[in-house]
Design a protein around this motif. Structure first.
Motif, short mmCIF file in Angstrom:
data_model
loop_
_atom_site.label_atom_id
_atom_site.label_comp_id
_atom_site.label_asym_id
_atom_site.label_seq_id
_atom_site.Cartn_x
_atom_site.Cartn_y
_atom_site.Cartn_z
N ARG A 91 17.70 18.77 9.57
CA ARG A 91 16.48 19.14 8.85
C ARG A 91 16.80 19.50 7.41
NH1 ARG A 91 11.72 21.46 11.33
NH2 ARG A 91 10.24 22.13 9.73
N ARG A 92 16.00 18.96 6.51
CA ARG A 92 16.14 19.31 5.10
C ARG A 92 15.27 20.51 4.81
NH1 ARG A 92 14.99 15.33 -0.10
NH2 ARG A 92 15.94 16.67 -1.69
N ALA A 93 15.85 21.49 4.17
CA ALA A 93 15.10 22.71 3.86
C ALA A 93 13.93 22.38 2.96
CB ALA A 93 16.02 23.73 3.20
N GLY A 94 12.76 22.87 3.33
CA GLY A 94 11.56 22.65 2.54
C GLY A 94 11.33 23.80 1.59
N PRO A 95 10.15 23.87 1.00
CA PRO A 95 9.82 24.99 0.11
C PRO A 95 9.82 26.31 0.87
CG PRO A 95 7.87 23.68 0.60
CD PRO A 95 9.03 22.93 1.15
N SER A 96 9.96 27.37 0.15
CA SER A 96 10.08 28.69 0.78
C SER A 96 8.84 29.05 1.59
CB SER A 96 10.33 29.76 -0.29
OG SER A 96 9.29 29.72 -1.27
N ASN A 129 0.83 -1.20 0.00
CA ASN A 129 0.00 0.00 0.00
C ASN A 129 0.87 1.25 0.00
OD1 ASN A 129 -2.40 -1.49 0.14
ND2 ASN A 129 -2.27 -1.62 2.37
N THR A 130 0.32 2.34 -0.48
CA THR A 130 0.99 3.64 -0.41
C THR A 130 -0.02 4.68 0.06
OG1 THR A 130 0.47 4.18 -2.72
CG2 THR A 130 2.57 3.07 -2.29
N ARG A 131 0.49 5.82 0.52
CA ARG A 131 -0.38 6.94 0.87
C ARG A 131 0.12 8.18 0.15
NH1 ARG A 131 1.91 9.40 5.93
NH2 ARG A 131 3.74 8.15 6.48
N PRO A 132 -0.76 9.09 -0.17
CA PRO A 132 -0.37 10.22 -1.01
C PRO A 132 0.50 11.24 -0.26
CG PRO A 132 -2.64 10.46 -0.31
CD PRO A 132 -2.20 9.11 0.15
N LEU A 133 1.35 11.90 -1.01
CA LEU A 133 2.14 13.02 -0.50
C LEU A 133 1.78 14.24 -1.32
CD1 LEU A 133 4.51 14.15 1.24
CD2 LEU A 133 6.02 13.55 -0.66
N SER A 134 1.48 15.33 -0.64
CA SER A 134 1.11 16.58 -1.32
C SER A 134 2.32 17.50 -1.36
CB SER A 134 -0.06 17.25 -0.60
OG SER A 134 -1.17 16.39 -0.53
N PRO A 135 3.10 17.46 -2.42
CA PRO A 135 4.35 18.23 -2.44
C PRO A 135 4.14 19.74 -2.44
CG PRO A 135 3.90 17.27 -4.59
CD PRO A 135 2.88 16.71 -3.67
N HIS A 136 2.97 20.20 -2.85
CA HIS A 136 2.75 21.64 -2.96
C HIS A 136 1.91 22.20 -1.82
CE1 HIS A 136 4.56 21.23 -6.88
NE2 HIS A 136 3.60 20.40 -7.27
N ASP A 137 1.48 21.35 -0.90
CA ASP A 137 0.69 21.81 0.25
C ASP A 137 1.56 21.75 1.49
OD1 ASP A 137 -1.10 22.39 2.22
OD2 ASP A 137 -2.58 20.86 1.67
N ALA A 138 2.05 22.89 1.93
CA ALA A 138 2.98 22.93 3.07
C ALA A 138 2.33 22.43 4.35
CB ALA A 138 3.49 24.35 3.26
N CYS A 139 1.01 22.49 4.45
CA CYS A 139 0.32 22.06 5.67
C CYS A 139 -0.05 20.57 5.64
CB CYS A 139 -0.93 22.90 5.89
SG CYS A 139 -0.58 24.64 6.22
N ALA A 140 0.35 19.85 4.61
CA ALA A 140 0.05 18.42 4.51
C ALA A 140 1.32 17.61 4.31
CB ALA A 140 -0.92 18.17 3.36
#
Length: 513
Positions: A444-449, A409-420
């Motif tokens: 920590r890996r830097a996330g989107p701006s 099974n997999t679960r979705p990742l929302s790469p463009h939603d910073a709150c998810a």
């Protein structure tokens, strides 16, 4: 007045009439009945040995030769005793009992040898790299396995490369047989392990897996592809060779006598691993699945799969050149896997093992998922364990680059939603701690701006390092029933460091958000 019963004339053994002749007839009838019952019992014992506790059957079976059905009396004794008595008398399986056969090409070895150099231990391991021809440049014997040139497979035409690779297990078996014959073998070979030149093995975990099985039985150990489309095409019962597979000595010996005929019969198959599987199927040997062998038949980013490894030893990784570098510490696939391999040397059994715990504070709950030696995920909201153990889908299928299906099974990742999206931390340092512990630190890996503006996310953004303290696992841990270990969190250094202590779970202990 009641009349007394009288015995009927000429009837019954106790009757008074008939005298001595009557008694003789009764005794004869009783003896006949007894003899008939005895003969019936002996026939039952003779022809139904299991129900008759193997009575006369043992006397009627040839003690020195096969019977009509090819059975040997010695096999009955072995089956009755079971394999446990013989196994108890044998020494434990070690790396010296494993012979590796690495399929490679002389033309590309210099470009791909770095993967073998990551895990090969000169002087401690045995095996060969099998090439199609002599290498053009000097062989790096100090850091790589010795090489041999495979037998000519040109008779198989355009399928010669796959046929050559399919013979590597047999070639390795014959090489070991030659060493035993000339007295140069240091140890017996119990297992023959096949891999590709870009396979990364974790040798101690490989031994831990193989030690679970009786090497004197016929075993074929490995795992199918992660992509369903590959398994549908090549069989769920095939151990994909890039992820590696292991064949016990008796199975390799049987393959040695059968492989050439199998290669002729199955020359139309695409890959070498499918040919090996077909031949083992003719021998009646099924695939024994071990989830720690990884073909990595996926495209894109393997992060989600590696961050949610099953509760099983990490045995191998393959196809790393076909996915994005698995960590930000290296620009190449080879450099990116080095931190994980390096961490595994401190605690091989714990590599990629998950633990879940929760950090609670004023107005927030964080869910923390550790994939030891690789990454930590911090979710600034409550996520249940049954979700955390499911891989984030950061990848696609191997052949069609589709969103699935996969064999898990997999679960979705929302790469463009910073709150998810969880905060991701990658391994930066590893060292030995006190009292047989290890200390790993993840940066920590830097996330989107754009950051999520929720309070729990703002609180989590102050954590820059996750420090994990864990007791060393033992190979013997894998002989117990599998169970994910527990952990506890604590914030230190004004909240910038999240400290996690991993431990065995208590009896009946729950991990709940």
């Amino acid at each position: 007045m009641l009349h007394k019963w009288k015995a009927a004339d000429g009837g019954g053994c106790a009757g008074v009439a008939g005298g001595v002749d009557q008694r003789r007839r009764c005794v004869a009838a009783s003896l006949s009945t007894l003899i008939a019952a005895t003969l019936a019992f002996l026939a039952y014992v003779a022809f139904f040995p299991d129900g008759g506790a193997h009575g006369l059957y043992r006397l009627w079976t040839c003690q020195d030769c096969a019977g009509d059905l090819g059975e040997f009396p010695g096999d009955e004794a072995a089956a009755a005793d079971g394999p446990s008595a013989a196994r108890a008398a044998r020494s434990p399986t070690t790396l010296s009992h494993v012979a590796f056969g690495i399929g490679a090409s002389a033309r590309t070895w210099d470009q791909r040898r770095g993967y073998a150099e990551l895990w090969w231990r000169p002087g401690q391991m045995r095996g060969h790299v099998w090439l199609e021809e002599q290498p053009a440049s000097p062989w790096p014997a100090a850091t790589c396995p010795p090489y041999r040139v495979s037998a000519d497979a040109s008779r198989f035409g355009d399928r010669a490369p796959a046929s050559r690779m399919a013979r590597i297990v047999v070639d390795s078996f014959l090489a070991v047989a030659g060493e035993l014959g000339n007295g140069t073998a240091r140890e017996e070979a119990r297992w023959f392990v096949m891999g590709d030149d870009d396979t990364v093995f974790f040798p101690d975990n490989l031994v831990a897996v193989l030690s679970k099985y009786d090497h004197e039985e016929m075993y074929y150990v490995g795992a199918p592809s992660e992509s369903v489309e590959q398994d549908v095409m090549h069989s769920y019962g095939t151990a994909f060779g890039g992820g590696g597979f292991a064949v016990s000595y008796p199975a390799a010996a049987a393959l040695a006598t059968a492989i050439d005929g199998c290669l002729d019969r199955y020359r139309y198959f695409f890959g070498s691993d499918e040919r090996v599987k077909a031949c083992l199927s003719e021998l009646g040997v099924p695939l024994t699945r071990e989830p720690g062998f990884h073909q990595v038949d996926i495209r894109g980013d393997a992060y989600g799969m590696l961050a949610a490894h099953p509760v099983a030893p990490l045995v191998s990784l393959h196809h790393l050149d076909h996915v994005a570098p698995i960590s930000p510490q290296g620009k190449t696939a080879l450099d990116a896997v080095r931190p994980l391999v390096g961490a595994s040397r401190f605690d091989p059994a714990r590599a990629l093992q998950q633990s879940f715990c929760y950090q609670r504070g004023p107005g927030y709950v964080w869910s923390v998922s550790i994939s030891w030696g690789y990454t930590v995920q911090v979710y600034p909201w409550a996520v249940a364990p049954h979700e955390l153990e499911v891989p984030l889908q950061t990848f696609r299928t191997w052949r069609s680059w589709a969103d699935g299906p996969f064999v898990f099974n997999t679960r979705p990742l929302s790469p463009h939603d910073a709150c998810a999206r969880p905060a991701m931390f990658f391994l930066g340092r590893v060292r030995n701690g006190t009292a047989r512990t290890t200390v790993t630190e993840y940066a920590r890996r830097a996330g989107p701006s754009k950051e999520c503006d929720k309070a729990s996310f703002r609180a989590a953004s102050t954590v820059h390092t996750v420090r994990v303290i864990a007791p060393r696992m033992s190979e013997s841990d894998w002989r117990r029933a599998p169970r994910r270990q527990c952990c506890k969190t604590k914030r230190t250094r004004w909240g910038s460091v999240l400290e996690v202590r991993i431990r065995r779970c208590g009896r009946g202990e729950l991990t709940s958000p």
